[in-house]
Enzyme design. Structure first.
Site, short mmCIF file in Angstrom:
data_model
loop_
_atom_site.label_atom_id
_atom_site.label_comp_id
_atom_site.label_asym_id
_atom_site.label_seq_id
_atom_site.Cartn_x
_atom_site.Cartn_y
_atom_site.Cartn_z
N SER A 216 -26.74 13.51 12.98
CA SER A 216 -27.23 12.07 13.53
C SER A 216 -26.75 11.85 15.04
CB SER A 216 -26.26 10.92 12.61
OG SER A 216 -26.33 9.66 12.98
N TYR B 251 -18.02 9.40 9.46
CA TYR B 251 -19.49 9.52 9.46
C TYR B 251 -19.82 10.43 10.68
CZ TYR B 251 -24.44 9.60 8.89
OH TYR B 251 -25.88 10.20 8.95
#
Length: 248
Positions: A143, A157
């Site tokens: 990501s 995350y």
């Protein structure tokens, strides 16, 4: 010969879009899911309508026995393992790190880090030529959060995806000599269900408008990048971290 791929978290979002595109290219696709059998079955049916073969495979990527069983199921059905799309991941509601509880952190790192490592390990064991494999390709789904940090939202995350980036670089160097390419795709603001699971269903649309391209991306656009990395067209690409972020 038809190639076979395991896609973790393949029943929705980027995993589903990748499964459908690979089906259209004639691949045999293992659609892994953790809970939603109906969604996995629907994805598998669409893969077959697109021209591929499909198998739904239940399993929690954070459980070693489950991971081994997933790869075993793919090999039993399709006779081989040529590729892994290491896509399964979770996010939790937005908050600062100071407010996060241990249970949240542990589950997120179990799935996003341990799960990614276990799946990559199993793929490397089965595809590496020095271990009896025929080579192959791994695409880890990271990501843009790994380099942005996701402050006030998902620092946990972001950190988990930083670990995926580092694993990609190191594993590519380990298994390159054994015929296995390893790359990571780092999506940005992509219009998928993961934002709703983090409590912000409109996040992609709102922040996507601020990117240089002026919009969020689609799961299909990320899938195109993944499928290219799996293909022979990317035969000299390994250890790469490829951003699909609209310039963010």
């Amino acid at each position: 010969m038809t190639k076979a791929v395991l896609i973790t978290g393949g029943s929705r979002g980027i995993g589903r879009a990748t499964a459908l595109l690979l089906g259209a290219r004639g691949w045999s696709v293992g659609v892994n899911y953790a809970h939603n059998l109906a969604a996995a079955q629907e994805t598998a049916a669409e893969v077959e309508r697109a021209g591929g073969r499909a198998l739904t495979i239940a399993g929690d990527v954070a459980d070693e026995a489950n991971v081994i069983a997933m790869f075993d199921a793919l090999e039993r059905t399709f006779g081989r393992v040529d590729a892994l799309v290491n896509n399964a991941g979770i996010v939790a509601p937005s908050m600062q790190l100071a407010d996060m509880e241990l249970a949240r952190l542990k589950r997120l790192f179990d799935v996003n880090v341990l799960g990614a490592y276990l799946c990559a390990r199993e793929a490397a064991r089965r595809m590496s030529k020095d271990r009896g494999g025929a080579g192959g390709a791994i695409v880890n789904i990271s990501s843009a959060a790994a380099r942005l940090g996701s402050p006030n939202e998902y620092v946990d995350y972001a950190g988990s995806k930083g670990a995926v980036d580092t694993m990609t670089i190191g594993l590519a160097k380990e298994v390159g000599p054994q015929g296995v390419r390893v790359n990571a795709v780092r999506p940005g603001l992509i219009d998928t269900e993961i934002h709703a699971s983090g409590g912000k269903p409109e996040r992609a649309a709102q922040l996507g408008a601020q990117t240089p391209l002026g919009r969020p991306g689609s799961a299909d656009e990320v899938a195109e990048t993944i499928v290219w990395l799996l293909s022979d067209a990317a035969s000299y690409v390994t250890g790469a971290l490829l951003d699909v972020t609209g310039g963010r």
